[in-house]
Motif scaffolding. Structure first.
Motif, PDB file in Angstrom:
ATOM      1  N   SER A  58     -11.904   1.525   7.139  1.00 19.55           N
ATOM      2  CA  SER A  58     -12.656   1.659   5.888  1.00 19.55           C
ATOM      3  C   SER A  58     -12.904   0.314   5.210  1.00 19.55           C
ATOM      4  O   SER A  58     -13.840   0.173   4.434  1.00 19.55           O
ATOM      5  CB  SER A  58     -11.942   2.610   4.925  1.00 19.55           C
ATOM      6  OG  SER A  58     -10.796   2.004   4.364  1.00 19.55           O
ATOM      7  N   LYS A  59     -12.077  -0.662   5.516  1.00 15.89           N
ATOM      8  CA  LYS A  59     -12.229  -2.001   4.932  1.00 15.89           C
ATOM      9  C   LYS A  59     -12.749  -3.013   5.947  1.00 15.89           C
ATOM     10  O   LYS A  59     -12.716  -4.217   5.698  1.00 15.89           O
ATOM     11  CB  LYS A  59     -10.890  -2.490   4.363  1.00 15.89           C
ATOM     12  CG  LYS A  59     -10.367  -1.638   3.227  1.00 15.89           C
ATOM     13  CD  LYS A  59     -11.297  -1.686   2.035  1.00 15.89           C
ATOM     14  CE  LYS A  59     -10.729  -0.883   0.883  1.00 15.89           C
ATOM     15  NZ  LYS A  59     -11.569  -0.921  -0.294  1.00 15.89           N
ATOM     16  N   SER A  60     -13.207  -2.525   7.090  1.00 16.08           N
ATOM     17  CA  SER A  60     -13.716  -3.395   8.160  1.00 16.08           C
ATOM     18  C   SER A  60     -12.715  -4.498   8.504  1.00 16.08           C
ATOM     19  O   SER A  60     -13.078  -5.669   8.647  1.00 16.08           O
ATOM     20  CB  SER A  60     -15.071  -3.993   7.765  1.00 16.08           C
ATOM     21  OG  SER A  60     -16.004  -2.973   7.518  1.00 16.08           O
ATOM     22  N   TYR A  61     -11.463  -4.105   8.630  1.00 14.95           N
ATOM     23  CA  TYR A  61     -10.401  -5.061   8.942  1.00 14.95           C
ATOM     24  C   TYR A  61     -10.687  -5.739  10.275  1.00 14.95           C
ATOM     25  O   TYR A  61     -10.913  -5.080  11.291  1.00 14.95           O
ATOM     26  CB  TYR A  61      -9.047  -4.353   8.960  1.00 14.95           C
ATOM     27  CG  TYR A  61      -7.881  -5.254   9.252  1.00 14.95           C
ATOM     28  CD1 TYR A  61      -7.530  -6.272   8.371  1.00 14.95           C
ATOM     29  CD2 TYR A  61      -7.129  -5.098  10.404  1.00 14.95           C
ATOM     30  CE1 TYR A  61      -6.453  -7.106   8.633  1.00 14.95           C
ATOM     31  CE2 TYR A  61      -6.049  -5.922  10.677  1.00 14.95           C
ATOM     32  CZ  TYR A  61      -5.719  -6.926   9.784  1.00 14.95           C
ATOM     33  OH  TYR A  61      -4.656  -7.755  10.046  1.00 14.95           O
TER      34      TYR A  61
ATOM     35  N   LYS B  22      -5.717  -7.104   2.277  1.00 14.40           N
ATOM     36  CA  LYS B  22      -7.025  -6.991   2.935  1.00 14.40           C
ATOM     37  C   LYS B  22      -7.517  -5.554   3.055  1.00 14.40           C
ATOM     38  O   LYS B  22      -8.626  -5.320   3.509  1.00 14.40           O
ATOM     39  CB  LYS B  22      -6.968  -7.620   4.326  1.00 14.40           C
ATOM     40  CG  LYS B  22      -6.679  -9.106   4.286  1.00 14.40           C
ATOM     41  CD  LYS B  22      -6.619  -9.691   5.678  1.00 14.40           C
ATOM     42  CE  LYS B  22      -6.322 -11.181   5.606  1.00 14.40           C
ATOM     43  NZ  LYS B  22      -6.224 -11.773   6.943  1.00 14.40           N
ATOM     44  N   LEU B  23      -6.674  -4.598   2.684  1.00 13.28           N
ATOM     45  CA  LEU B  23      -7.075  -3.200   2.786  1.00 13.28           C
ATOM     46  C   LEU B  23      -7.300  -2.632   1.397  1.00 13.28           C
ATOM     47  O   LEU B  23      -7.679  -1.588   1.163  1.00 13.28           O
ATOM     48  CB  LEU B  23      -6.016  -2.369   3.536  1.00 13.28           C
ATOM     49  CG  LEU B  23      -5.597  -2.866   4.915  1.00 13.28           C
ATOM     50  CD1 LEU B  23      -4.583  -1.915   5.537  1.00 13.28           C
ATOM     51  CD2 LEU B  23      -6.795  -3.029   5.838  1.00 13.28           C
TER      52      LEU B  23
ATOM     53  N   TYR C 294       0.901  -1.151   0.000  1.00 11.33           N
ATOM     54  CA  TYR C 294       0.000   0.000   0.000  1.00 11.33           C
ATOM     55  C   TYR C 294       0.938   1.199   0.000  1.00 11.33           C
ATOM     56  O   TYR C 294       1.645   1.436   0.992  1.00 11.33           O
ATOM     57  CB  TYR C 294      -0.923   0.009   1.229  1.00 11.33           C
ATOM     58  CG  TYR C 294      -1.797  -1.219   1.289  1.00 11.33           C
ATOM     59  CD1 TYR C 294      -2.923  -1.327   0.467  1.00 11.33           C
ATOM     60  CD2 TYR C 294      -1.475  -2.283   2.120  1.00 11.33           C
ATOM     61  CE1 TYR C 294      -3.713  -2.474   0.490  1.00 11.33           C
ATOM     62  CE2 TYR C 294      -2.261  -3.428   2.147  1.00 11.33           C
ATOM     63  CZ  TYR C 294      -3.371  -3.514   1.333  1.00 11.33           C
ATOM     64  OH  TYR C 294      -4.149  -4.650   1.353  1.00 11.33           O
TER      65      TYR C 294
ATOM     66  N   TYR D  16      -2.282  -7.686   7.296  1.00  9.88           N
ATOM     67  CA  TYR D  16      -3.310  -6.976   6.527  1.00  9.88           C
ATOM     68  C   TYR D  16      -2.998  -6.899   5.036  1.00  9.88           C
ATOM     69  O   TYR D  16      -3.777  -6.355   4.269  1.00  9.88           O
ATOM     70  CB  TYR D  16      -3.620  -5.594   7.108  1.00  9.88           C
ATOM     71  CG  TYR D  16      -2.526  -4.547   7.089  1.00  9.88           C
ATOM     72  CD1 TYR D  16      -1.927  -4.113   5.907  1.00  9.88           C
ATOM     73  CD2 TYR D  16      -2.143  -3.932   8.273  1.00  9.88           C
ATOM     74  CE1 TYR D  16      -0.957  -3.125   5.904  1.00  9.88           C
ATOM     75  CE2 TYR D  16      -1.178  -2.931   8.277  1.00  9.88           C
ATOM     76  CZ  TYR D  16      -0.589  -2.536   7.089  1.00  9.88           C
ATOM     77  OH  TYR D  16       0.360  -1.548   7.090  1.00  9.88           O
TER      78      TYR D  16
END
Length: 120
Positions: free
Chosen positions: A66-69, A119-120, A19, A116
């Protein structure tokens, strides 16, 4: 698991989370800790590092939210514990505390942030 601390202390591709914003911020954290190790008596350098870390943690946690991690809450706790530890450190910063910060960042990225990836 404990990961090897790079020498010289700097970010490299083995720390990549893929990222761009977070990788750039991680590079800045490595630089901030390196700067502190070069000038441990400078309270301004310590304050700058704490601010960099707090800003990065906010950005990272917002991405997670924002991605409901799924591990957001535990990740935030790890972050807040580290910030509290750092805020207890005063200049001149001991070699022991610099070593702790170096180890924490390396192990946090590779042991926690890597979870993560994708996943983001």
């Amino acid at each position: 698991m404990v990961f090897e601390i790079p020498e010289p202390y700097q970010w490299d591709e083995t720390f990549e989370v893929f990222y761009e914003k977070l990788d750039e911020e991680h590079k800045g954290l490595f630089k901030g800790i390196k700067d502190l190790s070069d000038s441990p008596a400078c309270s301004e350098t310590l304050e700058k590092l704490v601010k960099l870390i707090e800003d990065h943690f906010t950005d990272e946690e917002e991405m997670m939210k924002s991605k409901s991690y799924e591990d957001l809450d535990s990740h935030k706790k790890i972050h807040s514990d580290f910030v509290e530890t750092l805020k207890g450190v005063k200049a001149p910063v001991s070699e022991e505390n610099i070593k702790m910060a170096k180890e924490w960042l390396v192990n946090h990225i590779k042991g926690t942030d890597f979870k993560y990836k994708g996943k983001l």
